[in-house]
Motif scaffolding. Structure first.
Motif, PDB file in Angstrom:
ATOM      1  N   PHE A 106      -6.015   0.028  -7.953  1.00  0.00           N
ATOM      2  CA  PHE A 106      -5.514   0.788  -9.101  1.00  0.00           C
ATOM      3  C   PHE A 106      -6.301   2.083  -9.317  1.00  0.00           C
ATOM      4  O   PHE A 106      -6.534   2.507 -10.440  1.00  0.00           O
ATOM      5  CB  PHE A 106      -5.541  -0.066 -10.371  1.00  0.00           C
ATOM      6  CG  PHE A 106      -4.968  -1.439 -10.186  1.00  0.00           C
ATOM      7  CD1 PHE A 106      -3.677  -1.610  -9.728  1.00  0.00           C
ATOM      8  CD2 PHE A 106      -5.731  -2.574 -10.444  1.00  0.00           C
ATOM      9  CE1 PHE A 106      -3.143  -2.874  -9.541  1.00  0.00           C
ATOM     10  CE2 PHE A 106      -5.207  -3.837 -10.262  1.00  0.00           C
ATOM     11  CZ  PHE A 106      -3.914  -3.986  -9.805  1.00  0.00           C
ATOM     12  N   ARG A 158       0.560  -0.220 -12.272  1.00  0.00           N
ATOM     13  CA  ARG A 158       1.116   0.431 -13.459  1.00  0.00           C
ATOM     14  C   ARG A 158       0.190   1.511 -14.014  1.00  0.00           C
ATOM     15  O   ARG A 158       0.625   2.381 -14.766  1.00  0.00           O
ATOM     16  CB  ARG A 158       1.366  -0.612 -14.555  1.00  0.00           C
ATOM     17  CG  ARG A 158       2.201  -1.796 -14.128  1.00  0.00           C
ATOM     18  CD  ARG A 158       3.637  -1.426 -13.918  1.00  0.00           C
ATOM     19  NE  ARG A 158       4.253  -0.932 -15.146  1.00  0.00           N
ATOM     20  CZ  ARG A 158       5.522  -0.538 -15.224  1.00  0.00           C
ATOM     21  NH1 ARG A 158       6.288  -0.566 -14.138  1.00  0.00           N
ATOM     22  NH2 ARG A 158       6.020  -0.116 -16.370  1.00  0.00           N
ATOM     23  N   ARG A 159      -1.085   1.449 -13.654  1.00  0.00           N
ATOM     24  CA  ARG A 159      -2.046   2.407 -14.221  1.00  0.00           C
ATOM     25  C   ARG A 159      -1.951   3.783 -13.569  1.00  0.00           C
ATOM     26  O   ARG A 159      -2.331   4.782 -14.175  1.00  0.00           O
ATOM     27  CB  ARG A 159      -3.469   1.872 -14.038  1.00  0.00           C
ATOM     28  CG  ARG A 159      -3.737   0.528 -14.698  1.00  0.00           C
ATOM     29  CD  ARG A 159      -5.179   0.121 -14.466  1.00  0.00           C
ATOM     30  NE  ARG A 159      -5.477  -1.178 -15.067  1.00  0.00           N
ATOM     31  CZ  ARG A 159      -6.671  -1.762 -15.002  1.00  0.00           C
ATOM     32  NH1 ARG A 159      -7.659  -1.166 -14.363  1.00  0.00           N
ATOM     33  NH2 ARG A 159      -6.867  -2.944 -15.561  1.00  0.00           N
TER      34      ARG A 159
END
Length: 290
Positions: free
Chosen positions: A154, A237-238
């Motif tokens: 991420f 999602r980050r």
């Protein structure tokens, strides 16, 4: 008789390219046109897609800092991936090209072999390696280099690393094609005239393979900028890029017109960069291409 032959020859290219053009229009051009038309529609939370043509979706993308950040992040990551692919792929190709059989074929197969495996499978393998409990962090902690796990999932670093591994074979293929046109005797002549290996590489070899480097860079940049699977798995999602943002608009908020507008802008940006770099390369290295 001569007029008949000229007319027959004149129509032959159209007859030969007709089936390919039909496939192109059906499978590529038509979906793009429909996507462009969809991007001009309005969207309502209650009514869905409204068939009213407007540029509101494009204005929203251009005026929202959220989308500015996503496009800048995507461009920066694609540029970083391209740079790393050049730094890794060009020396790698030069070394493999100077190997003797059967080692040359074996190492070339090792470099290009990952193209036979799905991008999703390779990315999932990297996700296992880059995790907090993955092999890389375990090795770093076992060697005493780090006391705590380094967060690589991420993050932009993780996405750039995995995309470099995924796309470096395309750089190798492009440079390899240029190396096949390189006359080894010219390089040997430079060495025999007293030039150092570095000077020979800079003034003889590099100009000859530069078209391959530029072609590979264009391919890598376009693929990195439009990549979806790797940023979605490694970035999560980050860390959104343009492709994942368009996906979220389509399947998350169901705002299809806005998602189509994002996709169209990504396509236009890629086309402008690719065509511009191609024209620059042709103009700069016209004598090499000829």
């Amino acid at each position: 008789m001569a007029t008949y032959d000229a007319e027959r020859i004149g129509s032959s290219p159209w007859l030969l390219t007709g089936p390919a053009m039909l496939v192109f229009v059906t499978l590529l051009a038509a979906p793009l046109v429909l996507t462009g038309m969809l991007s001009l529609n309005l969207f309502s939370d209650t009514k869905g897609v409204i068939p009213v043509y407007t540029f509101a979706n494009y204005l929203e993308v251009f005026s929202d800092d959220y989308f500015h950040e996503i496009f800048l992040r995507t461009g920066g990551m694609a540029l970083a991936v391209t740079l790393f692919c050049v730094l890794l792929g060009v020396p790698e190709t030069l070394i493999i090209a100077r190997m003797h059989s059967p080692w040359r074929s074996l190492f070339l197969l090792v470099v290009l072999g990952p193209l036979l495996i799905s991008v999703v499978v390779r990315t999932l393998g990297w996700a296992i390696l880059l995790g907090n409990n993955g092999l890389i962090n375990q090795v770093l902690q076992a060697l005493g280099i780090t006391e705590f796990p380094i967060r690589m999932m991420f993050t932009q670093f993780g996405v750039v690393l995995v995309l470099t591994h995924v796309l470096v074979p395309f750089m190798v293929i492009a440079v390899w094609a240029s190396l096949q046109k390189l006359d080894v005797q010219v390089e040997q002549a430079g060495l025999s005239l007293g030039a150092s290996r570095m000077t020979t590489f800079r003034r003889v070899v590099l100009p000859q393979i530069m078209p391959g480097i530029l072609s590979g860079s264009i391919i890598v940049f376009a693929l990195a900028a439009s990549a979806f699977a790797t940023p979605a798995i490694i970035g999560g999602r980050r860390l959104k890029v343009v492709a994942t943002a368009a996906y979220d608009e389509f399947l998350g908020s169901l705002n299809w017109p806005l998602g189509a507008a994002i996709a169209v802008l990504l396509l236009i940006a890629n086309l402008v960069i690719v065509v511009g770099c191609s024209r620059l390369a042709e103009r700069r290295f016209k004598h090499v291409f000829e």
